[in-house]
Design an enzyme around this catalytic site. Structure first.
Site, PDB file in Angstrom:
ATOM      1  N   GLU A 148     -11.529  -2.387  -3.191  1.00  0.00           N
ATOM      2  CA  GLU A 148     -11.042  -1.518  -2.128  1.00  0.00           C
ATOM      3  C   GLU A 148     -10.060  -0.502  -2.704  1.00  0.00           C
ATOM      4  O   GLU A 148      -9.854  -0.410  -3.909  1.00  0.00           O
ATOM      5  CB  GLU A 148     -10.371  -2.349  -1.025  1.00  0.00           C
ATOM      6  CG  GLU A 148      -9.207  -3.198  -1.481  1.00  0.00           C
ATOM      7  CD  GLU A 148      -8.738  -4.164  -0.391  1.00  0.00           C
ATOM      8  OE1 GLU A 148      -9.434  -4.305   0.634  1.00  0.00           O
ATOM      9  OE2 GLU A 148      -7.676  -4.785  -0.579  1.00  0.00           O
ATOM     10  N   ASP A 208       0.806  -1.222   0.000  1.00  0.00           N
ATOM     11  CA  ASP A 208       0.000   0.000   0.000  1.00  0.00           C
ATOM     12  C   ASP A 208       0.842   1.277   0.000  1.00  0.00           C
ATOM     13  O   ASP A 208       0.674   2.153   0.860  1.00  0.00           O
ATOM     14  CB  ASP A 208      -0.942   0.017   1.211  1.00  0.00           C
ATOM     15  CG  ASP A 208      -1.606  -1.320   1.460  1.00  0.00           C
ATOM     16  OD1 ASP A 208      -1.927  -2.009   0.472  1.00  0.00           O
ATOM     17  OD2 ASP A 208      -1.810  -1.692   2.631  1.00  0.00           O
TER      18      ASP A 208
END
Length: 325
Positions: free
Chosen positions: A209, A26
């Site tokens: 997501e 991420d």
């Protein structure tokens, strides 16, 4: 105690060393002066720096100790903070981060600020401001993780976020970038079909997501990740995109399918070199557009690695990213 000693040893071993390949989940990046700073999921949010986005030096972490509000809000919190976002505004750097119970929407998005990202600067200090958004099982059909900040054409700040459940959300923020604006304004910007017989406290099977909104060519581009991360060689993550003329949406893919109905055009997916690719951000640095994400290396035990590639734009103004180089 043993865990704390191990963490200190690891930090000492890696401190000051430069790496051309780094293992991240991420990633997000910003630039200050001649250096790039990368923030990613890890104990207290891991920080890396680089002069060229190729050679990276570990700079420790944002939080040396878990903020008290996190320990009070989440039972058995182990210290890992997820999926940060970093922006510069009002003379400050704003670092957004997620804390959550894995697989549950017992989740919060917090924010911390700093006047500089250079750890050698005398003014370097992360100040935490607590919760911006919180989701509660049984109350909310969304999950307060994976934040990303974007500004509309009027300079109004918005936060996109979300994972599974009822889809990805967009909420208006106050100008202080630390709280939700009143009266509150919420929008669903993307979702996938969810089986109706799954309990509302379960993440479900609508696997998407990590929204990230990037303004370009007169459009707001909504990048999202479909399918599953964090499963090593079994990961199926891929990056999809849609676009809209208004930051609130509706967002459509190349075929005109709404992202509210599961739409999304493929940007990147796994290949012979990567089991899966996902959780991206998009930036313009020095006149070039870049896509930043992580992938699971098919030639290195599916380890999660940083990927940075230039974004090109086709004649219809859709992003094109070459992962073969």
């Amino acid at each position: 105690m043993k865990q704390s000693i191990l963490i200190i040893i690891v930090l000492l071993l890696f401190s000051g060393k430069t790496f051309s390949q780094i293992f991240v989940h991420d990633p997000v990046i910003t630039q200050q002066n001649d250096n790039y700073y990368l923030f990613c999921t890890g104990l207290g949010i891991t920080i890396w720096s680089s002069p060229d986005m190729k050679n990276w030096t570990k700079e420790g972490r944002v939080f040396q100790e878990t903020p008290q509000w996190v320990s009070e809000t989440l039972d058995d919190f182990a210290g890992h903070m997820w999926a940060p976002d970093i922006i510069y505004n009002n003379g400050q750097y704003y670092l957004y981060y997620s804390v959550s119970a894995f697989g549950k929407n017992t989740s919060c998005i917090g924010v911390a600020t700093n006047s500089t990202l250079n750890p050698q600067d005398a003014d370097y200090e992360w100040i935490d401001h607590g919760i911006v958004v919180q989701s509660v099982p049984g109350r909310d059909d969304w999950n307060a993780i994976d934040p990303a900040i974007a500004f509309d054409d009027d300079g109004q700040p918005w936060m996109s976020f979300g994972s599974f459940w009822g889809g990805l959300k967009l909420v208006k923020l106050n100008d202080d970038l630390k709280s939700i604006a009143e009266p509150q304004e919420w929008h669903t910007i993307a979702k996938r079909e969810r089986s109706f017989d799954i309990d509302e406290t379960d993440a479900g099977d609508g696997a998407l997501e990590a929204p990230f909104i990037f303004k370009k060519n007169g459009y707001y581009y909504l990048f999202v990740s479909f399918d599953y991360c964090c499963r090593g060689a079994e990961s199926t993550y891929k990056i999809m995109v849609g676009r809209a003329k208004n930051i609130k949406g509706p967002y459509f893919d190349k075929e005109g399918k709404p992202m509210l109905a599961g739409g999304g055009s493929l940007v990147l997916k796994g290949n012979e070199n990567w089991h899966a690719i996902g959780h991206n951000a998009a930036y313009t640095f020095n006149g070039k557009d870049y896509l930043v994400c992580h992938g699971y290396d098919a030639h290195d035990n599916a380890r999660q690695k940083l990927i940075i590639r230039e974004i090109k734009w086709n004649d219809d103004h859709w992003p094109v990213v070459d992962i073969t180089k």
